[in-house]
Each structure stands twice: as C-alpha cells, then as structure tokens.
Motif scaffolding. Structure first.
Motif, PDB file in Angstrom:
ATOM      1  N   GLU C 171       0.831  -1.210   0.000  1.00  0.00           N
ATOM      2  CA  GLU C 171       0.000   0.000   0.000  1.00  0.00           C
ATOM      3  C   GLU C 171       0.858   1.250   0.000  1.00  0.00           C
ATOM      4  OE1 GLU C 171      -3.161   0.070  -0.317  1.00  0.00           O
ATOM      5  OE2 GLU C 171      -3.751  -2.014   0.040  1.00  0.00           O
ATOM      6  N   ILE C 173       1.838   4.573  -2.156  1.00  0.00           N
ATOM      7  CA  ILE C 173       1.532   5.454  -3.287  1.00  0.00           C
ATOM      8  C   ILE C 173       2.472   6.652  -3.242  1.00  0.00           C
ATOM      9  CG2 ILE C 173      -0.175   7.016  -4.297  1.00  0.00           C
ATOM     10  CD1 ILE C 173      -2.329   5.062  -3.505  1.00  0.00           C
ATOM     11  N   LEU C 174       3.120   6.865  -4.355  1.00  0.00           N
ATOM     12  CA  LEU C 174       4.140   7.903  -4.437  1.00  0.00           C
ATOM     13  C   LEU C 174       3.686   8.938  -5.466  1.00  0.00           C
ATOM     14  CD1 LEU C 174       7.750   6.542  -4.492  1.00  0.00           C
ATOM     15  CD2 LEU C 174       7.236   8.858  -5.210  1.00  0.00           C
ATOM     16  N   ASP C 175       3.215  10.052  -4.946  1.00  0.00           N
ATOM     17  CA  ASP C 175       2.803  11.150  -5.827  1.00  0.00           C
ATOM     18  C   ASP C 175       3.955  12.152  -5.848  1.00  0.00           C
ATOM     19  OD1 ASP C 175      -0.038  12.462  -6.951  1.00  0.00           O
ATOM     20  OD2 ASP C 175       1.488  13.906  -6.355  1.00  0.00           O
ATOM     21  N   LYS C 177       6.270  15.363  -7.523  1.00  0.00           N
ATOM     22  CA  LYS C 177       6.227  16.624  -8.264  1.00  0.00           C
ATOM     23  C   LYS C 177       7.656  17.016  -8.607  1.00  0.00           C
ATOM     24  CE  LYS C 177       2.554  16.575  -5.315  1.00  0.00           C
ATOM     25  NZ  LYS C 177       2.403  15.504  -4.287  1.00  0.00           N
ATOM     26  N   VAL C 229       5.299  -0.315  -6.108  1.00  0.00           N
ATOM     27  CA  VAL C 229       4.639   0.901  -5.646  1.00  0.00           C
ATOM     28  C   VAL C 229       3.830   1.519  -6.790  1.00  0.00           C
ATOM     29  CG1 VAL C 229       6.516   1.335  -4.017  1.00  0.00           C
ATOM     30  CG2 VAL C 229       6.559   2.438  -6.275  1.00  0.00           C
ATOM     31  N   GLN C 230       2.892   2.360  -6.387  1.00  0.00           N
ATOM     32  CA  GLN C 230       2.148   3.144  -7.369  1.00  0.00           C
ATOM     33  C   GLN C 230       2.825   4.505  -7.454  1.00  0.00           C
ATOM     34  OE1 GLN C 230      -2.038   3.167  -6.459  1.00  0.00           O
ATOM     35  NE2 GLN C 230      -2.607   4.081  -8.414  1.00  0.00           N
ATOM     36  N   THR C 232       3.107   8.283  -9.583  1.00  0.00           N
ATOM     37  CA  THR C 232       2.647   9.256 -10.576  1.00  0.00           C
ATOM     38  C   THR C 232       3.470  10.535 -10.474  1.00  0.00           C
ATOM     39  OG1 THR C 232       0.393   8.390 -10.312  1.00  0.00           O
ATOM     40  CG2 THR C 232       0.636  10.470 -11.490  1.00  0.00           C
ATOM     41  N   LEU C 243       9.615  17.043  -5.133  1.00  0.00           N
ATOM     42  CA  LEU C 243       8.894  16.819  -3.891  1.00  0.00           C
ATOM     43  C   LEU C 243       8.132  15.512  -4.049  1.00  0.00           C
ATOM     44  CD1 LEU C 243       8.220  18.661  -1.227  1.00  0.00           C
ATOM     45  CD2 LEU C 243       5.944  18.706  -2.222  1.00  0.00           C
ATOM     46  N   THR C 245       5.469  13.090  -2.302  1.00  0.00           N
ATOM     47  CA  THR C 245       4.485  12.904  -1.242  1.00  0.00           C
ATOM     48  C   THR C 245       4.134  11.422  -1.239  1.00  0.00           C
ATOM     49  OG1 THR C 245       3.631  15.094  -1.776  1.00  0.00           O
ATOM     50  CG2 THR C 245       2.274  13.711  -0.329  1.00  0.00           C
ATOM     51  N   TYR C 247       2.265   8.185   0.392  1.00  0.00           N
ATOM     52  CA  TYR C 247       1.170   7.726   1.229  1.00  0.00           C
ATOM     53  C   TYR C 247       1.457   6.300   1.661  1.00  0.00           C
ATOM     54  CZ  TYR C 247      -1.030  11.891  -0.596  1.00  0.00           C
ATOM     55  OH  TYR C 247      -1.292  13.192  -0.931  1.00  0.00           O
ATOM     56  N   ILE C 303       1.943  10.122   6.122  1.00  0.00           N
ATOM     57  CA  ILE C 303       2.409  10.776   4.910  1.00  0.00           C
ATOM     58  C   ILE C 303       3.875  11.131   5.112  1.00  0.00           C
ATOM     59  CG2 ILE C 303       2.094  12.775   3.410  1.00  0.00           C
ATOM     60  CD1 ILE C 303      -0.846  12.735   4.928  1.00  0.00           C
ATOM     61  N   ILE C 305       7.060  13.035   3.291  1.00  0.00           N
ATOM     62  CA  ILE C 305       7.376  13.963   2.207  1.00  0.00           C
ATOM     63  C   ILE C 305       8.884  14.182   2.161  1.00  0.00           C
ATOM     64  CG2 ILE C 305       6.906  16.218   1.185  1.00  0.00           C
ATOM     65  CD1 ILE C 305       4.331  16.330   2.762  1.00  0.00           C
TER      66      ILE C 305
END
Lengths: 342, 342, 342, 342
Positions: C171, C173-175, C177, C229-230, C232, C243, C245, C247, C303, C305
């Motif tokens: 679980e 999730i790597l968002d 930027k 991992v997920q 985006t 950066l 973020t 989860y 979270i 970061i």
C-alpha cells in the motif's frame, strides 16, 4: 450574417489566440484551419485548451476550398506567408499576421529581412494594420498587414507625439521589454523554461531588430522627414505582455494632453492619469493598451510607457479588429473582454 | 431585462474575477461594489486591469441601497460573511463565495472553523452551490453557498463514482495541487513572490484542511454512509489552477465510462479520452473542468485527474453559473470564454 | 593531491551542474569536457554562467587522452552512455549519470528502456549509486551508476521504512512533483516557457515511468519479496526541485523515529520535526534532502514527504559524493554549500 | 584565525544571504544573529533552508555581547540602522547594508530619505562600500556603507567611462530592471506572487528613486562637476538579478576598451566580448558582474549593459568582500562560487 473564416497557420500561438477570440465573436464561424506539419491532427491535440470547441481538424492549405471563405487570417511564418498569399484567390479578403507585407518599400523589406520579396503586387496593395491610425484604409482594404507587436507598442507611444510635433525627433530612445510568446512556438534553447525563467536580458541589440523597419517607415512618413529611433528589446520571464519605456525630449504635461486628445473615444486605448505607470499585468489577455506619461527630474525630458498584450492587441486582437472593419462588423465585436488578473 | 448586481468584498481576487465575468454578461449590470477598507477608492485604483469599465467606486456595505439590487454576490472573508448576510434583506437573492454556508450541520461548521455559526437560519436555508449536482435546488434557492475551490475539484473527480458504486469508498486518496490565488490577496510571507516562486510544498497536511468538511458532508450523503477521504493539498508556483490527482480502487475503464455517462451534455465538463492527463494550463481563465482517467499497472487501481481554474470554475465562475440559474438566465451566459493559453 | 577529471556530455544541465560543483572542490581539476555536437565551442559559449572559469573548450570524446584522467563523469544521454562506457579504458574510474547501469537485470533494463543492453559486462560490474545506502560498494567500485532523480527521492522516503518493516508493502503510493530541469536541455514544445509556466500536469501516468524499474529492483531486494509501488510524477513550473508525497500505512510516530535512527549522522539528510512539511524552496542548489513525516486523520496512515534538488542531490551532487568516495576524498568535500533562497 | 561575526537583522533576505555566504567562509564564525520581532526563533524556523547549520537562535540586539565580536554586519531597515550603529561600541568593525551611511552629505541624505540623520559622526566616518573603487579606504575603515544594489549596478556600467572621459556626461539614461528580492521581505500587495508574476512595470518613475542620491554623489565626484543621470527602474517577475541597460553617447569600441583596462585583473568583473549582451541568468547566486558593450545603428551612441545578483554582488556578497578587506582576509574568500543555472 455569419462570416466564414479560415485561419492558415493555426498551430502557432497567434493562431490559437485568433481561435480563442473568434470563438467569442457572434458573427464569425471558423470553417478551415491549416497547419502543414500537423495536418490531420484535431484541435484538441494541437491545443488542448480549445478542445471544447467544435472545429475542423487541421488540414493542408491546398485542401481548403476558398470559395467558401469570406476572410482568411494568415498566421504563417515570415517568407512562407508571401508565397502563400500570392497564390490565394485575388478577391479573398486577407489579414496577414506575418512581417511580409508591413514594409511598403521592397528595398526596405529586403534590407531588414534579407531576401527579395516574392509577392510584389500584394505588397503594394497591402494596408498597414495599425487600426487606430489606418481605419479608413483598412475598411476599404482587401489585404491588411498586421504590425509587429513591438512596433505596435512603440507606435502607440509615439505617433501622436510625432504628429503633434511635441517631441525632439532626434532624441527618441525606446527600451522595450517583451514576454516570451512573442518569439512564437519555436524550439530554441533560450526559450526553454529552464533557460528563460528567473532571468532576463537584452537581445537584437545595437539597432538590429527588424521592427525598426516599421518604426523608420511609419515615423518618417508621419514627420515628413527621416526619423530614426534607438530601440533595444529585452526578453522578460513572462508569457504575455510588452512594456515600452520611451525616453523623449518635450514637456511631459503637453505630451500627456496630446495623448488625451489623440486617443479620446478610442475604445482600446487607456491614457492613465499623469504620473502613473502602466503594467503589463493589467492588460493580459485583452485588447487594451495602457499608456502613461511622467516627467523626469531633468527639465524637458519625459517618459512615456505603453503596455499591451503582444498576442492580443499586438497581434491577433489587432487582426480581429481589422477584420471587423473589413467585414463591416462593429470594430470592437468580440474584443471587449476584460484582462485576466491575477 | 437587465439584472442589478451588487458585489460585496470586491477588492479581493474572487471579487475581481466576478467583475471580469459580469462585464461580459449581456444581462447583468453592476450597481454597487463594496470594500470596507478601500471604500472611496475607484475600481481603477484597486484593480487597474478593470479601469476601462464604467463602474461605481467602492463603498461601505451600509451605503448600499439593496432595494435596487436583484442579486448580491458576497466575496467577503469567512466569518464576516455570515454576519453580513444575516442582516441583509430577507428576500434578497444571494450567492455567497465564502465558506460560511457550505456545511449544513452547525456542529460540523464549528468543528472545522472553530467558532459557533452566527447565522443559523440562513445556514439552514442555504443550498450547496456545486451547480452540476444541485441544479434544481439552486434554481429555487434564495441563498446559495459557493463551494470550496479544492472541494469542487475533488467532487468533480469523485461524485459520479461514488453514486455509481464503482470505487472502494475506504480507499480514496486525493493529492491536490493548487495555485496561489486560492489563498487570496492576503499579506503573508509565504505568498510573496520571492518565497513562493521556484518551489513547492504540501500544507495543511495530515487531514487538517477545512475543505475536508465539505468532502465528508457530500460524499457521505451520496454514499449513504460515512466516507472519509485522505486529502493533501500542495501549493504550486502558479497563479491559477487546481489539479487533483485522485487514487482510487476500481476498474479504470468502468470509471471512465461512468464519467462519460454522468457528464454527457454538461457544457463545462470535458471528459478526456481514456488514458490522457489534463493540465491546468488548458483551463486557465475559463469555466471548464478537464477530467482524465487512467489505469495503473497495479490491477484494480485507477487514477482520476481533474483540472480547473480555482478563481473561475472553482469560485467566481461557479457563482455566476448559479446566479444565472437563480435569475432564469441561460446557465452558460457570460461563461463560455475559451481558456487563455499560453 | 589533485584528481584529474573528465566530464563527458558537458553541454547538458547535469554537466553544467558538475562543473559548478567541481569548481568549488579543492582537490579536483577538470582536464577535459566533451560535447559532440558543440565540440569546439568554449564553455563561455555553451554556459555563459561559467565564463569566469579557466577550463578547456568542449571536444569530441575521441579527442580525450584518458591516460591523463583519474575519474570520468558521464553525463551522456541514455543508450549513448553504455556504448561510450563500454569502450573506455577498463581501469578508468567512472561515475555515470545516465539510466544505463541502474538496473542490474538485463531483462528489466530491456523491459523499461526498450532495447537490449550493449554493455553487459559493465552493467554487471556497476554499483548502484545511492550513496547513503551503498557506501562500501561505491568506495570499492570502478563504475558507479547514478540513480534516477525521482528514484533517489522516493528511496530516501521509503528505504528505511521497508528495511525496518514498519509499513505495509502493498500500500505505497508515491505522488511526485518535479521541476523541469529533470527533463534536461531537450527541445520539446512542452518544455518551452510559454507552455510550461503557470500550469502543471501529471505525466507518464499509469505506472509507466522508467524510474519504476529502480523502485522495483531496490524495494524488492530490501524486502526480500516483490514490492510494487504506485507512482505518478507531475511536472511543476519551476526549474529545480523534486517533492515526493508518499502515502503509506503504518504508525507515523514510529516512521518518524525510524528515519531519525536511520539517518542519524548523515551529513545531507535532514529529518524535520514530526508534523512539519519540507519544501523544495529550501534545498535549491544544495545537496540536502529534507524529510518530513505526519500522521493522517485516518488511523494507521502516514504521509512522508521528501524534498531535494534534482540536479544536485538527485544527480550531479550525488555523482560528486560518489566520486569523493571512489577517490578517497572526504565524502562531503565540495558539497556543503547552503541552499539558495530566495 | 577565525573571526567572530554578528549579523543584525538576520531575518531578512540580505541577512539570509550573508549567512549562506559566511557558512562557506573558512575563517569566519557566526556568534550572534539578531531579529527583534523574531527573537527566540531558531534559524530553522526563520529560514528552513539554513536548518543544517549549527547557529545560534535569533536574539535581540541588546542581548549580544559585542566584546566577543570581531565584525558586525548590519542588515537592518533604513533609519533603524543609524540608530543602532550610533550606539554600538566605537571600535567595532561594521559593514552596514542599509542606505543610512551611503550619502556623505547630510543634506543629501535628508533630501532623499526625508528625515534628519541621527548619527552624523558615524555618517562622516563611513566609507562608501563599492569595493572595486574604494579598496584602500575600505581596508582601513571601521564602518563601511554597502551601496544600493541598483546603485552598484549602474556604477559598474559608468564609473570607468566617466573617469576616462569617453562619454557625454549630460546624456546618460539608465533603464534598469530588477528582481523582487531587492524589495526585501516586506508584506506588500504588489510583492505577492499573484500580483507580481507574469507581468512587469516601471516604478519610482520620473527620477524619484533614492539610489539617484548615490549616482549624483559618486558620478559628480568622479567628474569633478555635477552629473545627473536619468534613471528608471522596473520590477521584473524574478527573484534575483539586476540588469542595467545604459544609453550613452560615445564610441562603443573605445568604451569597451576602457572597461577592459579598468577591470583587468578584477576577480568578479567579466567584460564580455564586444557586441555580446549579458543576462541575469548567468550571475544568479554569485558575486560576479557581467558587462557588455555594443554600438547602436546611430553613430556615436553606445549601449552598456550590466548584470549582477542584487542579493550577492549587489548587497551581501559585496558586504562580505568588504569584510574580507577589513579583516585582512583574501578579498575573494568565500565568494568564488559559480552562479546557479538553470
């Protein structure tokens, strides 16, 4: 009555801006969009911000049936434009946004652009497209040559002063700051975000910028004798906007009054109260020109500052304004949108 | 018929955006603009980009004759808004852009905003202003509460999916990126150009952002059981735009089909072809929402991305859309302008 | 003792960043700079910001006398790099900044990069260059493969947690930027200032970004079982900075304590106080990583970061850190400059 | 030997820049940092980008033991600075970054700053801090007054020309473009990201900018007769950088040769090849000045362009350069870092 419109060269920024503006015009309908290298692509692919519009896909110019077109905007690159326009139907109304028909004298054209003109008949026929100063000629014209965006800005700041004889014609310095969209959608290293943002610089220094050809032509004609201004453009990290800071010799209050008289009733020209400085922030995405005058601490010197959006009033907005005249539409139709801020 | 419009709190960004939009509306006329601290200033002084408009100077609210007003937009700060609206004429149509009337439950309001609500009767009366989902209620309403701009973005990306039951309600993560105008015209160090540009960061981390109150209220009501999403906003160095990247569990193709059905015929919602990602570049200054869906390489997971302009569709454009409904105007009137790009 | 350094591919951004850093290193001397297409140009022409340095002009690689070189940085494009490195002297110390030697498994390389690897022997020999986790191997290596900049950021945020077993491996999730310099100096429309500034968007959506190959390899090795991992990435209108973020599922306080233990004594990793969010503003131009942890309102979720400068810690700074180890220099030599703010 | 350094006013941008630079200086140690309104806060709270440094928290000035300080930088606001410096120990070496001691004539000070000077003895004692032109005086000084950042830029572009008598002293126009950090960390509407980015404008128009006081003083002293330049600053959407475009009358080649002679051997001044235009992109974060000269198409006119980083060479870098001289350190110590690009 709905006018049928074609846009040649619709995949560049001035093409996109034309589409944006015409989409809000009640009496125009776009029937053809050309883009040689992107022919076959939908508008949503080329300009996703226009995906909501129900418009034809890009095609090649030779696929367009011009008998079905009332007016054609040409937003093609310089030099290509003259070759294309030369071969378009002789009775087709055309507003050209390139540099190809701005200079009346073929020798001046060749001097500034480096090649002989390929459409001399059309060049002779073309009317210079600075609407506020060529209204009657534009209304009667078949082919109108849109001005350079820098050239437009400088002329808004200087023409009434030259006409009125209130400044010294040999002491004009035009320090101009322009945003990057003026350079078009071309793939150049210095236009990359990483290279351009967070810094600024002069370019085309030393009196080499081609828009000087327009200044020379127009100011000399106005003055009835040769006028040569000093002109240095700078590239600023922003997308839209031109700010011209013009150093002149004359009485600032008289200059301000001259502008107020000259631009009275003009729907797009805002003369600011004396001593205020305009900003490109306040004209973004609009067809307005903001114009300010202040005196310097040195007697007899004044500073004129003009701000406009290079893609709108400096190019596509001006083109639509001219097309409105040519098609007997209200001159301001589709052009009164307020600037976008912030 | 021309509707007479007042805007309270006209000196902030949502106020300016309302004026920009209404200036292009054929059937609305602004008769009063308030700004307590800037009362007496002309619009040209407060917002020079609007100097071409012939509009009244800013006044204090108590100077406005509301008997002459058909609809009032309130763009006041949170908490001030409820106190002002409580005391406005009881039959005045109002579109509020603050957070004050978004939460129906007074306890929820107090939890998220830290104070007891001062206008409980109006809070009960208010209709939630997400136009596409509350059209009938808004058309019949006297007082409409504009949504949070982040809250609107997240809801466009999730409501149809919750309604259709195509995603796991306990596994929703909303990573949101918003531009700085969402923070308003407030003088804070982190909003200075020198502090904000060229970098980015999360804020209100850990599920503390107030717009969660709206998500909880709306998603739980839709689902008929408590739904709590995980939500992390980020501040991006741009002026306009919200991009919500939403991580959900479900079949991506089914999700895409659900959106296509749900938003069919919606004038402002563009569902992109499957697999395409929207961008805030392509909605700037417009009332459009771009919505994209893609599948992840991990089975059963999908990514939904929504983009809109926080000042337009996220706030003032939405407000005008609602006002159109309340005044029996065409819902899209004054709102179909294309985005500004570049 | 002064080490003689060559930089291949010196005309790109990572090349320029290497030169900037090495110019401040007391024990390194640049003896050769290559740039095939710009061979013959001086550094002042290619990178005017480095004009004060007395360095050789760009040359072709085949003009370099490698017998005079102690260590060679390769900042060449992917695929070119493997062909060049294959043919360099077998005893030359090399730090490669391309993607060519990051993946140990030739099949994984081919899957993510689409071509068979052309330097299998070197691929086998290469050590993965994430300094903080491969110090001993790097110190003993001849060929070090610099990590992807996104891959580095994600690993700083996740490796200690996977090692310590404090998060749910299924679980994640790597968002992410990232700023535009990560895309290099390539001439693409979407990297133009006019296209990129003032907006943002996701790219390589749906688990298609090549840095996933690194995540898969490294996280699975750490965990002793497959970890996917997920991920985006988003493109942000700024020049430097990543950066991430992230989860995760786990106890936030335990996660924070895990980081504090794991990174204790690390000169470049700053673990922020619990609940604080890092910003790319605060690492620009430096080799530092800022790392923050917060709990979500939903129990059991946290979270993480991470912020770093993609050109420095994410690429050229990391490369110099590795070179220091390989050359028995102090690991931090030339790398302790403070970030540039504002 | 390590010099003990105090910085008063450490919470502003020039304070932060001083800390950044001194952190890389081998022979300086910061022993005290003041910030009246932020006293008690750690540096990590005030400037998170400096969190890796082991430095004292901010304190009030009256808490500092100056007997333990070898040199004090004052980065306080104008007017505050003179009151503080008046009361500091009479033998303390001081580099002041404010405007308070730049003008030697108390009447000129009062004219430009609107108040009587409160520290006349110190004003008389202060040495003007433009290092390249006041080296000997600075080396011997106790109190050095840092120059205005715009004033420094203009002087680099003009002093050698005035000294050499190669330009017309009555025909100097200085069109200057500066980035926003020059305005400091002050909370003003026009410095907000949403107001400043994406546009530009002139300010302090008409010869009202205070740095004119420095130009008048310095140029007149050099020329031996009154010299008054025309000066218009513009605010550009970038964080660092000043570009001065100077219009002069004289022979461009002679001007260029004059610069080459005058700046030969200067470690921080780069005279570009004739005809090249410098850019602020190429000096960011560094102590360098880039200087270009070109001729105009109008005979007898030349354009001089100077670029520097306002926070470094224009302020804190200059201050450190001066402190090095005052402390018998190498003048360039801690200042040779290359610019940051992109």
């Amino acid at each position: 009555m709905t006018h049928k419109i074609a846009i040649l060269g619709a995949s560049g920024y001035t093409g996109a801006e034309l589409i944006r503006l015409i989409a809000g015009h009640p009496n125009m309908e776009i029937v053809a969009l050309s883009g040689e290298r992107k022919a076959g692509m939908t508008l949503a692919e080329v300009f996703p911000h226009l995906r909501h519009l129900d418009l034809p896909a890009l095609c090649r110019i030779d696929e367009i049936d011009f008998s079905n077109v009332d007016l054609c905007f040409c937003a093609l690159p310089h030099k290509t434009s003259q070759e294309v326009i030369r071969d378009l139907p002789a009775d087709l109304k055309i507003v050209d946004l390139s540099a190809d028909f701005r200079l009346r004298d073929p020798a001046a054209y060749e001097k500034w652009y480096g090649n002989a003109h390929a459409a001399l008949a059309q060049q002779e026929e073309a009317v210079y497209g600075l609407t506020e100063f060529y209204r009657d000629e534009i209304s009667a014209a078949r082919l109108v040559a849109g001005t350079g965006c820098n050239a437009a800005t400088g002329q808004f700041a200087l023409r009434p002063l030259i006409s009125a004889g209130v400044i010294d014609l040999d002491e004009i310095i035009l320090d101009l700051k322009c945003a990057v969209s003026g350079a078009g959608r071309s793939l150049k290293e210095n236009l990359l975000h990483a290279e351009l943002s967070e810094g600024y610089n002069a370019y085309a220094i030393g009196g080499t910028h081609r828009h000087l050809g327009e200044f020379d032509q127009e100011f000399s004609a106005l003055a009835g004798r040769p006028v040569r201004v000093q002109f240095t453009p700078h590239l600023i990290p922003a997308n839209r906007g031109i700010l011209a800071t013009v150093y002149v010799r004359g009485e600032a209050e008289e200059i301000h009054a001259t502008f107020q008289r000259a631009y009275e009733g003009e729907p797009f020209i805002e003369v600011l109260p004396f001593g205020e400085a305009p900003s490109t922030h306040h004209v973004r995405g609009s067809n307005f020109v903001h114009l300010g005058v202040t005196s310097d601490r040195i007697n007899g010197r004044a500073i004129v500052i003009a701000a406009l959006d290079n893609l709108t009033k400096g190019s596509s907005g001006q083109a639509l304004q001219n097309a409105n005249l040519m098609l007997r539409e209200k001159e301001t139709e589709g052009l009164m949108m307020a600037p976008l801020f912030p």
